[in-house]
Design a protein around this motif. Structure first.
Motif, PDB file in Angstrom:
ATOM      1  N   ALA A 197       0.839  -1.203   0.000  1.00  0.00           N
ATOM      2  CA  ALA A 197       0.000   0.000   0.000  1.00  0.00           C
ATOM      3  C   ALA A 197       0.874   1.254   0.000  1.00  0.00           C
ATOM      4  CB  ALA A 197      -0.918  -0.016   1.211  1.00  0.00           C
ATOM      5  N   ALA A 198       1.910   1.256   0.826  1.00  0.00           N
ATOM      6  CA  ALA A 198       2.801   2.420   0.884  1.00  0.00           C
ATOM      7  C   ALA A 198       3.504   2.609  -0.455  1.00  0.00           C
ATOM      8  CB  ALA A 198       3.831   2.236   1.997  1.00  0.00           C
ATOM      9  N   MET A 199       3.856   1.506  -1.082  1.00  0.00           N
ATOM     10  CA  MET A 199       4.533   1.602  -2.382  1.00  0.00           C
ATOM     11  C   MET A 199       3.610   2.186  -3.430  1.00  0.00           C
ATOM     12  SD  MET A 199       6.514  -1.999  -2.298  1.00  0.00           S
ATOM     13  CE  MET A 199       6.748  -2.133  -4.036  1.00  0.00           C
ATOM     14  N   ARG A 200       2.321   1.767  -3.368  1.00  0.00           N
ATOM     15  CA  ARG A 200       1.378   2.304  -4.350  1.00  0.00           C
ATOM     16  C   ARG A 200       1.212   3.795  -4.159  1.00  0.00           C
ATOM     17  NH1 ARG A 200      -1.332  -2.891  -4.893  1.00  0.00           N
ATOM     18  NH2 ARG A 200      -1.755  -2.809  -2.687  1.00  0.00           N
ATOM     19  N   ARG A 201       1.121   4.215  -2.884  1.00  0.00           N
ATOM     20  CA  ARG A 201       0.960   5.645  -2.611  1.00  0.00           C
ATOM     21  C   ARG A 201       2.163   6.424  -3.127  1.00  0.00           C
ATOM     22  NH1 ARG A 201      -1.366   3.824   2.300  1.00  0.00           N
ATOM     23  NH2 ARG A 201       0.648   3.875   3.356  1.00  0.00           N
ATOM     24  N   ALA A 202       3.346   5.833  -3.002  1.00  0.00           N
ATOM     25  CA  ALA A 202       4.555   6.547  -3.419  1.00  0.00           C
ATOM     26  C   ALA A 202       4.916   6.261  -4.877  1.00  0.00           C
ATOM     27  CB  ALA A 202       5.721   6.133  -2.515  1.00  0.00           C
ATOM     28  N   ALA A 203       4.063   5.519  -5.561  1.00  0.00           N
ATOM     29  CA  ALA A 203       4.302   5.150  -6.970  1.00  0.00           C
ATOM     30  C   ALA A 203       5.643   4.432  -7.149  1.00  0.00           C
ATOM     31  CB  ALA A 203       4.246   6.384  -7.880  1.00  0.00           C
ATOM     32  N   VAL A 204       5.959   3.543  -6.192  1.00  0.00           N
ATOM     33  CA  VAL A 204       7.173   2.729  -6.302  1.00  0.00           C
ATOM     34  C   VAL A 204       6.775   1.355  -6.822  1.00  0.00           C
ATOM     35  CG1 VAL A 204       9.013   1.601  -5.000  1.00  0.00           C
ATOM     36  CG2 VAL A 204       8.338   3.930  -4.422  1.00  0.00           C
ATOM     37  N   PRO A 205       7.250   0.956  -7.996  1.00  0.00           N
ATOM     38  CA  PRO A 205       6.817  -0.335  -8.539  1.00  0.00           C
ATOM     39  C   PRO A 205       7.502  -1.508  -7.829  1.00  0.00           C
ATOM     40  CG  PRO A 205       8.384   0.703 -10.024  1.00  0.00           C
ATOM     41  CD  PRO A 205       8.137   1.675  -8.914  1.00  0.00           C
ATOM     42  N   LEU A 206       6.883  -2.671  -7.966  1.00  0.00           N
ATOM     43  CA  LEU A 206       7.430  -3.903  -7.414  1.00  0.00           C
ATOM     44  C   LEU A 206       7.860  -4.794  -8.564  1.00  0.00           C
ATOM     45  CD1 LEU A 206       7.825  -5.962  -5.065  1.00  0.00           C
ATOM     46  CD2 LEU A 206       5.523  -6.770  -5.576  1.00  0.00           C
ATOM     47  N   ALA A 207       9.078  -5.322  -8.466  1.00  0.00           N
ATOM     48  CA  ALA A 207       9.537  -6.234  -9.504  1.00  0.00           C
ATOM     49  C   ALA A 207      10.063  -7.499  -8.848  1.00  0.00           C
ATOM     50  CB  ALA A 207      10.645  -5.582 -10.338  1.00  0.00           C
ATOM     51  N   ARG A 208       9.834  -8.637  -9.500  1.00  0.00           N
ATOM     52  CA  ARG A 208      10.410  -9.889  -9.008  1.00  0.00           C
ATOM     53  C   ARG A 208      11.506 -10.267  -9.987  1.00  0.00           C
ATOM     54  NH1 ARG A 208       8.415 -14.366  -6.020  1.00  0.00           N
ATOM     55  NH2 ARG A 208       6.323 -13.456  -5.981  1.00  0.00           N
ATOM     56  N   ARG A 209      12.703 -10.489  -9.483  1.00  0.00           N
ATOM     57  CA  ARG A 209      13.791 -10.853 -10.387  1.00  0.00           C
ATOM     58  C   ARG A 209      13.863 -12.377 -10.496  1.00  0.00           C
ATOM     59  NH1 ARG A 209      16.367  -9.158  -5.475  1.00  0.00           N
ATOM     60  NH2 ARG A 209      17.324 -10.994  -4.531  1.00  0.00           N
ATOM     61  N   ARG A 210      14.686 -12.852 -11.405  1.00  0.00           N
ATOM     62  CA  ARG A 210      14.757 -14.299 -11.599  1.00  0.00           C
ATOM     63  C   ARG A 210      15.812 -14.964 -10.726  1.00  0.00           C
ATOM     64  NH1 ARG A 210      11.287 -15.586 -15.791  1.00  0.00           N
ATOM     65  NH2 ARG A 210      11.011 -13.871 -17.217  1.00  0.00           N
ATOM     66  N   SER A 211      16.660 -14.174 -10.099  1.00  0.00           N
ATOM     67  CA  SER A 211      17.672 -14.776  -9.237  1.00  0.00           C
ATOM     68  C   SER A 211      17.100 -14.906  -7.829  1.00  0.00           C
ATOM     69  CB  SER A 211      18.923 -13.897  -9.221  1.00  0.00           C
ATOM     70  OG  SER A 211      18.582 -12.614  -8.795  1.00  0.00           O
ATOM     71  N   GLY A 212      17.757 -15.690  -7.002  1.00  0.00           N
ATOM     72  CA  GLY A 212      17.258 -15.907  -5.648  1.00  0.00           C
ATOM     73  C   GLY A 212      17.588 -14.743  -4.732  1.00  0.00           C
ATOM     74  N   GLY A 213      17.617 -15.020  -3.424  1.00  0.00           N
ATOM     75  CA  GLY A 213      18.052 -13.999  -2.485  1.00  0.00           C
ATOM     76  C   GLY A 213      16.916 -13.160  -1.931  1.00  0.00           C
ATOM     77  N   GLY A 214      17.283 -12.031  -1.333  1.00  0.00           N
ATOM     78  CA  GLY A 214      16.342 -11.225  -0.575  1.00  0.00           C
ATOM     79  C   GLY A 214      15.834  -9.992  -1.302  1.00  0.00           C
ATOM     80  N   THR A 215      15.106  -9.155  -0.543  1.00  0.00           N
ATOM     81  CA  THR A 215      14.472  -7.961  -1.106  1.00  0.00           C
ATOM     82  C   THR A 215      15.413  -6.780  -1.010  1.00  0.00           C
ATOM     83  OG1 THR A 215      12.348  -8.775  -0.390  1.00  0.00           O
ATOM     84  CG2 THR A 215      12.479  -6.446  -0.916  1.00  0.00           C
ATOM     85  N   VAL A 216      15.447  -5.998  -2.071  1.00  0.00           N
ATOM     86  CA  VAL A 216      16.258  -4.778  -2.054  1.00  0.00           C
ATOM     87  C   VAL A 216      15.442  -3.598  -2.546  1.00  0.00           C
ATOM     88  CG1 VAL A 216      18.632  -5.562  -2.237  1.00  0.00           C
ATOM     89  CG2 VAL A 216      17.192  -5.583  -4.242  1.00  0.00           C
ATOM     90  N   TYR A 217      15.843  -2.427  -2.090  1.00  0.00           N
ATOM     91  CA  TYR A 217      15.239  -1.180  -2.559  1.00  0.00           C
ATOM     92  C   TYR A 217      16.242  -0.534  -3.500  1.00  0.00           C
ATOM     93  CZ  TYR A 217      13.456   3.595  -2.413  1.00  0.00           C
ATOM     94  OH  TYR A 217      12.988   4.825  -2.759  1.00  0.00           O
ATOM     95  N   HIS A 218      15.821  -0.317  -4.731  1.00  0.00           N
ATOM     96  CA  HIS A 218      16.707   0.319  -5.700  1.00  0.00           C
ATOM     97  C   HIS A 218      16.327   1.777  -5.866  1.00  0.00           C
ATOM     98  CE1 HIS A 218      17.916  -3.473  -8.211  1.00  0.00           C
ATOM     99  NE2 HIS A 218      18.134  -3.624  -6.936  1.00  0.00           N
ATOM    100  N   ASP A 219      17.302   2.640  -5.996  1.00  0.00           N
ATOM    101  CA  ASP A 219      17.032   3.971  -6.505  1.00  0.00           C
ATOM    102  C   ASP A 219      18.264   4.440  -7.259  1.00  0.00           C
ATOM    103  OD1 ASP A 219      17.369   5.887  -3.384  1.00  0.00           O
ATOM    104  OD2 ASP A 219      18.869   4.997  -4.692  1.00  0.00           O
ATOM    105  N   LEU A 220      18.237   5.678  -7.711  1.00  0.00           N
ATOM    106  CA  LEU A 220      19.310   6.110  -8.601  1.00  0.00           C
ATOM    107  C   LEU A 220      20.654   6.204  -7.897  1.00  0.00           C
ATOM    108  CD1 LEU A 220      17.280   8.732 -10.636  1.00  0.00           C
ATOM    109  CD2 LEU A 220      18.168   6.572 -11.456  1.00  0.00           C
ATOM    110  N   GLY A 221      20.664   6.103  -6.574  1.00  0.00           N
ATOM    111  CA  GLY A 221      21.940   6.139  -5.869  1.00  0.00           C
ATOM    112  C   GLY A 221      22.503   4.759  -5.610  1.00  0.00           C
ATOM    113  N   ASN A 222      21.889   3.749  -6.238  1.00  0.00           N
ATOM    114  CA  ASN A 222      22.340   2.378  -6.051  1.00  0.00           C
ATOM    115  C   ASN A 222      22.798   1.828  -7.398  1.00  0.00           C
ATOM    116  OD1 ASN A 222      22.430  -0.447  -4.959  1.00  0.00           O
ATOM    117  ND2 ASN A 222      20.717  -0.674  -6.352  1.00  0.00           N
TER     118      ASN A 222
END
Lengths: 371, 450
Positions: free
Chosen positions: A84-109
């Motif tokens: 819900a917070a992501m929708r409010r902030a217009a942050v999309p959700l993507a699932r990658r094909r590799s394993g591992g955990g969740t990360v937050y990407h932005d232009l500083g990463n």
């Protein structure tokens, strides 16, 4: 006819990319993505993995995204991030094909993907490229890779995490590098959407993070990229220059458009969630009589779709057959707020008066659990 | 006549059995009887022809069951977690099809099949730990070439040199299983001329047969196609396994519709079942319909005037806000249409608020989000609210408050091109309006009777 078109497109590809993918035998390849769309970049990764011959040479892809949350292949988005917070902030959700955990990407990463053949798959070697580059750029910097394939700064702060994917003959290992990411936005978004989730999905392991820029303020983005490319070439004996690529270019990467569409779709992002259940308590009130009671909800979700829904409501509050009808109305549909709300609304239509009021309250409570 | 036939059939059967036994015996014994040989040889050749024809037609002929072991993943990893199965017992797989997804230490690995055949047994459940070097699945392979390569082989078929060079540059390999290649060779087909519809553009048996059919104009019997084509996905349950890579790059050829002529039955559940109850209750209400045409010329010009003003304030203005407001004004004159009756029509409740719903057809089914208290809103306010509801709908975020509590409904059948409609009242409401599309039509304005 389509066969002819296929050969033609192959010819076109060679014409456009002859200089990039053609090249001489043992030279590496360093690509810099022009796109900041997480889906386009992930699709490009998959395209390279599937289409480029990695048996004799490796490829390094450098990319970064506008704010997005990226979950691992087998993770549960409802457990990992606040949708819900992501929708409010217009942050999309993507699932990658590799394993591992969740990360937050932005232009500083900065994201780096090391493509290699399955035989040449060596993640510690790849990480040594990163730590080597950082040390060369800023000799005093205390960075080292751990056994868990993280890179720690000053022995405490995580500045990089890794994940990888192995296919039949090829492999890729990608890692993040926090240069100047927005850490407050990260914290707001990386928390569960629903209470009471029970699942066997890969959990994320939270760690304290830091930005490189905070500890090496003069290390600008371009200098960082240069250092990495240099170190990559040195480590693998290549002599590659950085080649900018546009992941949206269907001519250069035939089929990438469809891959992007699939990555954006509900089926890939949500339906790939491993089986999980939501078990929580609901608090019900009757606005008119000011009475209240407690109920239990148990929802089983498989493939993003509600497999079963059980509402345990005291019999004096609502007739059990009505409660069962409400619970049954959710079964078979996506685990999604709107779908649940529509099902509740459909059931409500056939009731009146006090029953309808209490049923509406129960429906509200139920829907608010689902994100 | 019958007796003779039966008799001769019995003789024939005995003869067959004798020959068959002799053939088996011949295989087992060191050397065979010279006199028997010609007969046996002829018989053998028949069998051979039959089996090769069967190889062309039938999907699977019984072969050895192979234990497919989990191969080494690298980095000294000894165990992995099985995360997702792409196949289940009884599924047909081809070489290079994805079998399952395993995870180890942040690495996600797709395990692909080394053989063609039928999955006979899965050794692990989801979330179980699989050991490297131990069996993962049992595959019943086709009776075909005896040698099945241990390592994955990159096959480079004989092709025109130019094509070969292009393939090399791009690093692509034309893939086809050994069985398919044999089929192509036997029928004098160049693999490079066949369009592959399998994963990664791989050439499948069906592609060769299609190619053959086009070349010779042969009509391949429908039963042949049915056996070859993949079975339709099981309804309402987890469908036929689709590997991630296959889904990422679907075949270049246009997909042929799969027709197997079988009825599919599945239970109605969830939302659809709830809607059945709603609609049944709805049709218990005695309906009275009234239709009319309205001249909207002035509305059209009014809207075009106001549209830019609304857009300047960030609001998209359609015709619906006008209709919704008009309905509310009408309900002020006729509050009985904004009422509700209880079960058995004992009491009627005149609702104070005009919560006017707009019927929408979505993937899920019929949704009716409503605008609350229209009697208090201006046309512009209504337009704003409709924008908000639309945005919520697109994001899948409409909640119970938006979707329930309506007192009157409008259905815009014109949005899907309809002109007239016979809408169904949605309980607990007592009235519903349907709007057809706005058309420009010639009309007689005044008729002067001369």
């Amino acid at each position: 006819m389509s066969h002819v078109r296929r050969s033609l497109s192959l010819l076109r590809v060679d014409g456009v990319l002859g200089g990039v993918f053609g090249g001489c035998d043992a030279s590496g390849l360093v690509l810099l993505s022009r796109s900041t769309d997480v889906f386009e970049n992930l699709a490009l990764e998959d395209w390279i993995d599937a289409n480029v011959d990695l048996q004799r040479r490796g490829v390094l892809l450098l990319w970064r995204n506008r704010p997005a949350v990226v979950i691992g292949r087998h993770q549960n988005p409802w457990a990992e991030c606040n949708l819900a917070a992501m929708r409010r902030a217009a942050v999309p959700l993507a699932r990658r094909r590799s394993g591992g955990g969740t990360v937050y990407h932005d232009l500083g990463n900065l994201n780096m993907t090391f493509f290699a053949s399955k035989k040449a798959y060596d993640r510690q070697r790849n990480l040594s490229v990163v730590t080597g580059a950082l040390r060369r750029a800023r000799p005093g910097l205390d960075v080292h890779a751990t056994e868990r394939l993280d890179i720690l700064l000053n022995g405490r702060f995580k500045i990089s995490g890794s994940a990888s994917r192995l296919s039949r003959k090829s492999s890729y290992h990608h890692c993040t590098l926090l240069h100047s990411a927005d850490r407050s936005a990260l914290a707001a978004v990386l928390r569960p959407s629903c209470p009471g989730i029970h699942s066997n999905a890969t959990p994320s392991v939270p760690s304290p993070v830091a930005n490189l820029l905070d500890h090496a303020p003069s290390l600008q983005w371009d200098e960082l990229l240069d250092a990495l490319v240099q170190q990559y070439n040195a480590e693998f004996g290549y002599d590659a220059a950085v080649a900018p690529v546009d992941p949206a270019d269907e001519l250069a990467f035939p089929g990438v458009g469809r891959a992007v569409a699939e990555l954006r779709g509900w089926d890939w992002t949500f339906s790939k969630t491993p089986k999980f259940s939501v078990q929580t308590a609901l608090h019900l009130t009757d606005a008119v009589s000011a009475a209240s009671c407690s109920a239990r909800l148990h929802v089983e979700v498989k493939g993003g779709v509600v497999e079963s829904c059980v509402l345990d409501v005291p019999a004096h509050w609502l007739p059990p057959r009505l409660v069962a009808a409400l619970a049954a109305a959710l079964v078979g549909d996506r685990f999604c707020r709107q779908r649940a709300a529509a099902a509740v609304a459909a059931v409500l239509r056939t009731e009146n008066g006090e029953l309808q009021r209490r049923l509406l309250d129960l429906g509200d409570a139920l829907v608010s659990v689902i994100s | 006549m019958a007796a003779v036939t039966r008799g001769s059939f019995a003789v024939l059967r005995r003869l067959l059995t004798q020959q068959y036994r002799r053939r088996c015996f011949r295989l087992q014994s060191v050397r065979c009887d010279r006199t028997v040989q010609p007969l046996a040889f002829r018989w053998d050749r028949n069998i051979q022809m039959l089996s090769s024809r069967t190889l062309h037609i039938a999907s699977v002929s019984r072969g050895p069951i192979v234990q497919f072991k989990l191969s080494d993943i690298g980095e000294g990893i000894m165990e992995v977690t099985v995360k997702e199965w792409y196949v289940k017992e009884g599924d047909k797989v081809s070489q290079f099809d994805s079998i399952c997804e395993v995870q180890s230490d942040k690495a996600s690995v797709t395990i692909t099949s080394r053989y063609d055949g039928v999955i006979k047994r899965l050794y692990y459940d989801v979330d179980a730990t699989a050991l490297v070097g131990k069996p993962l699945v049992d595959i019943e392979t086709e009776a075909g070439p005896a040698v099945i390569p241990e390592e994955d082989v990159v096959e480079t078929p004989a092709m025109a040199r130019e094509e070969h060079t292009h393939q090399e540059i791009k690093g692509l390999k034309t893939q086809a299983t050994p069985a398919v290649r044999r089929l192509a060779i036997e029928n004098n087909i160049k693999l490079s001329e066949v369009v592959g519809t399998g994963r990664d553009g791989r050439i499948l048996k069906e592609d060769i047969l299609n190619f053959l059919a086009k070349q010779t104009g042969a009509i391949i019997p429908p039963t042949l196609f049915q056996e070859i084509q993949t079975p339709p996905p099981a309804p309402a349950t987890a469908a036929r396994p689709a590997s991630t890579a296959a889904a990422a790059k679907p075949p270049p050829a246009t997909p042929r519709p799969v027709f197997t002529g079988k009825d599919v039955t599945e239970p109605l559940k969830g939302f659809h079942k709830a809607m059945v109850r709603t609609m049944t209750a709805a049709l218990k209400i005695p309906h009275f319909g009234y239709c009319d045409e309205v001249d909207l010329s002035r509305l059209v010009s009014l809207r075009s005037e106001l549209r830019s003003i609304a857009e300047a304030r960030g609001v998209k203005l359609s015709y619906m806000p006008f209709f919704i407001k008009a309905a509310s004004l009408g309900l002020l004159h006729f509050p009985v249409l904004n009422a509700s009756v209880d079960e058995g029509c004992q009491n009627i409740t005149y609702k104070a608020s005009h919560n006017i719903g707009l019927a929408m057809d979505t993937l899920q089914g019929l949704l009716v989000p409503n605008v609350k208290n229209v009697q208090l809103l201006s046309v512009f306010d209504i337009a704003q609210e409709l924008n908000r509801l639309q945005a919520l709908g697109v994001a899948g975020q409409l909640g119970t408050s938006e979707l329930s509590g309506g007192t009157f409904t409008l259905s815009n059948i014109g949005s899907i091109g309809g002109t007239y409609a016979k809408p169904v009242i949605l309980p607990p409401e007592v009235a519903i309006g349907a709007l057809g599309k706005i058309q420009v039509l010639p009309q007689y304005e005044h008729i002067h009777v001369l």
